[in-house]
Write an enzyme that holds these catalytic residues in place. Structure first.
Site, PDB file in Angstrom:
ATOM      1  N   GLU A   1       0.742  -1.710  -0.054  1.00 23.24           N
ATOM      2  CA  GLU A   1       0.270   0.256  -0.059  1.00 23.24           C
ATOM      3  C   GLU A   1       0.856   1.352  -0.469  1.00 23.24           C
ATOM      4  OE1 GLU A   1      -2.441   2.468  -0.324  1.00 23.24           O
ATOM      5  OE2 GLU A   1      -3.504   0.540  -0.809  1.00 23.24           O
TER       6      GLU A   1
ATOM      7  N   ALA B   1     -19.924  12.694 -10.290  1.00 30.04           N
ATOM      8  CA  ALA B   1     -21.102  11.132  -9.653  1.00 30.04           C
ATOM      9  C   ALA B   1     -21.009  10.387 -10.567  1.00 30.04           C
ATOM     10  CB  ALA B   1     -21.166  11.319  -8.521  1.00 30.04           C
TER      11      ALA B   1
ATOM     12  N   HIS C   1     -41.036  -5.778  19.772  1.00 27.14           N
ATOM     13  CA  HIS C   1     -41.754  -4.368  20.070  1.00 27.14           C
ATOM     14  C   HIS C   1     -41.403  -3.646  21.091  1.00 27.14           C
ATOM     15  CE1 HIS C   1     -45.132  -1.955  18.729  1.00 27.14           C
ATOM     16  NE2 HIS C   1     -45.357  -2.236  20.441  1.00 27.14           N
TER      17      HIS C   1
ATOM     18  N   GLY D   1      -6.266   1.052   4.475  1.00 31.57           N
ATOM     19  CA  GLY D   1      -7.457   0.808   4.401  1.00 31.57           C
ATOM     20  C   GLY D   1      -8.459   1.525   3.214  1.00 31.57           C
TER      21      GLY D   1
ATOM     22  N   CYS E   1     -12.180   3.238   0.316  1.00 25.20           N
ATOM     23  CA  CYS E   1     -13.216   3.285   1.640  1.00 25.20           C
ATOM     24  C   CYS E   1     -13.470   4.345   3.398  1.00 25.20           C
ATOM     25  CB  CYS E   1     -13.797   1.909   1.636  1.00 25.20           C
ATOM     26  SG  CYS E   1     -15.232   1.186   2.919  1.00 25.20           S
TER      27      CYS E   1
ATOM     28  N   GLY F   1     -20.398   7.350 -11.367  1.00 26.75           N
ATOM     29  CA  GLY F   1     -19.751   6.213 -11.333  1.00 26.75           C
ATOM     30  C   GLY F   1     -18.207   6.112 -11.037  1.00 26.75           C
TER      31      GLY F   1
END
Length: 464
Positions: free
Chosen positions: A33, A268, A443, A39, A42, A270
């Site tokens: 890296e 934005a 519930h 990381g 992301c 893709g």
């Protein structure tokens, strides 16, 4: 020259998970890296920082719109943008340092630098060459350019998601090109923070590929929140100065040309696989026309000993898909059976309300000629959702008409990203809607809406 059983190139969710799993399986492992932190996209400039800003801006929305109703009186908070960015950076730091800790714990070596593959079985990092019996390419993706348009990204005025997470100030006007997950999430952040946000989308609907009923209702909700939309519009160019921009687009229905002014333009449209500098072409690694690395069912390329996972290969560009492939590829290398069920990979949009989906859409089932039933339940019938001002949205379950087996589920509403996993587990076990309907749900919880949708596939929901 170090020798390893496995070297993973890339430390995003796919890469670091593959590295940890390889080490757990007894393989001597290293991960390459070049960033200062682990990381990948992301954790550094994607999923994690955007969720921090989504959370912060949602708290502001709650303070401005719902606190007084609950008896929480006082002046609405002002936005300290610098502090909000600092909070976001702290979130990034905590997560990336967590990966460093996991590497040390599992004895994974971090080879710092950018990697290339001069030949099969060797990885070059800087001036050093390391030997590896197996190599996993997990280099992720990068933002795609706006197709067919003259747009230059400077990450100041014309930005990708990376620049949108570290703007110098909150823009008065933002134009978002693309109505997919990234555009809608970041558009929501800046709308809540006070920006005028206009989303320009080439198609006639938002969130391409999503269930049509979800698309229509989601669009209505976002418009109600104040986001503006221009659908069926092809962006031609973006003219930018140091502080402003003009977005020129043509409406597809009549070819008319229009211009939008903006302080910031977010591209934005893709993402695309990122494999630059690896040397794959010289190695003869087969690639698809879309630039994806071709792999078989064991995530192997056509070159022995070289594997690939995540955004660099075919399939949805999702961190959790990459993680699953990372674990599965590690299992295959260790001589075990690695498996990913591509039919049960959830997708989530972290707006408010959240949108979550898994399995088939209604449109897909119609196209495939599958006889199906629909069970729906609105969150307005859910006591918990109404109590916290989140009664908009619904759960939609699609089941096989003959067998009642769950084929897909689509949720728009509070906690959708968490609720969808009940259905994911159910689908992994081949569950029917009746199985969900007969399972006791606590519930009051949002999850009761999922049970009610399952009941609606049978004799009917109770609270609708």
């Amino acid at each position: 020259m170090a020798q390893y059983d496995v070297i993973i190139i890339g430390a995003g969710p796919g890469g670091y998970v593959a590295a940890i799993r390889c080490a757990q399986l007894g393989l001597k492992t290293a991960c390459v890296e070049g960033r200062e932190t682990l990381g990948g996209t992301c954790l550094n400039v994607g999923c994690i920082p955007s969720k921090a800003l989504l959370h912060a801006s949602h708290q502001l929305h709650e303070a401005e719109h719902n606190f007084a109703t609950m008896g929480l009186k006082g002046k609405s908070p002002s936005v300290d943008w610098k502090q909000m960015l600092s909070y976001k950076d702290d979130v990034i730091k905590g997560n990336t340092q967590g990966i460093e800790f996991l590497f040390k714990k599992n004895k994974v070596d971090w080879l710092k630098g950018w990697g290339s593959i001069p030949e099969a079985g060797k990885v070059k990092v800087g001036d050093e060459v390391h030997e590896a019996k197996n190599i996993i390419v997990a280099t992720g993706s990068e933002a795609s350019p706006v197709p067919g348009a003259d747009v230059t990204v400077d990450e100041k005025v014309v930005v990708t998601s990376t620049g949108a997470l570290e703007l110098n100030k909150i823009p008065k006007k933002m134009v978002v090109i693309g109505a997919g997950v990234i555009g809608l999430e970041l558009g929501s952040v800046y709308k809540r923070l006070g920006s005028e946000v206009t989303v320009v989308e080439f198609l006639d609907n938002i969130t391409p590929g999503m269930d049509g009923e979800i698309q229509k209702n989601f669009l209505k909700m976002l418009k109600k929140q104040g986001l503006e939309f221009v659908l069926g519009a092809a962006v031609q160019k973006v003219d930018a100065t140091k502080t402003k921009a003009k977005v020129t687009y043509k409406l597809r229905k009549d070819d008319s040309e229009h211009v939008l002014d903006a302080d910031v333009v977010l591209c934005a449209t893709g993402r695309r696989p990122f494999t630059d500098g690896l040397g794959l072409e010289a190695l003869g690694v087969e690639m698809s026309p879309r630039g994806q690395i071709q792999t078989n069912a064991q995530w192997q390329t056509n070159v022995p000993g070289i594997y690939a996972i995540g955004d660099a290969i075919d399939g949805p560009m999702l961190a959790h898909k990459a993680e699953d492939e990372g674990m599965a590829a590690a299992e295959c290398i260790a001589g075990k059976h690695g498996h990913v069920n591509y039919d049960v990979i959830p997708g989530v949009i972290y707006t408010a309300p959240e949108v979550a989906t898994v399995g088939k859409t209604e449109e897909q089932l119609k196209e495939e000629g599958v006889a199906y039933k629909v069970g729906k339940f609105p969150f307005m019938g859910n006591a918990r959702a109404k109590a916290v001002f989140q009664g908009e949205g619904f759960v939609k379950m699609l089941v096989d008409k003959a067998t009642d087996r769950i084929l897909g589920c689509h949720i728009i509403g509070p906690g959708a990203g968490d609720l969808i996993h009940e259905i994911c587990v159910g689908m992994e076990f081949g569950a029917s809607a009746e199985d969900i309907a007969l399972t006791c749900h606590a519930h009051p919880t949002f999850s009761e809406a999922v049970r009610e949708a399952a009941l609606a596939c049978g004799d009917g929901a109770i609270h609708a």
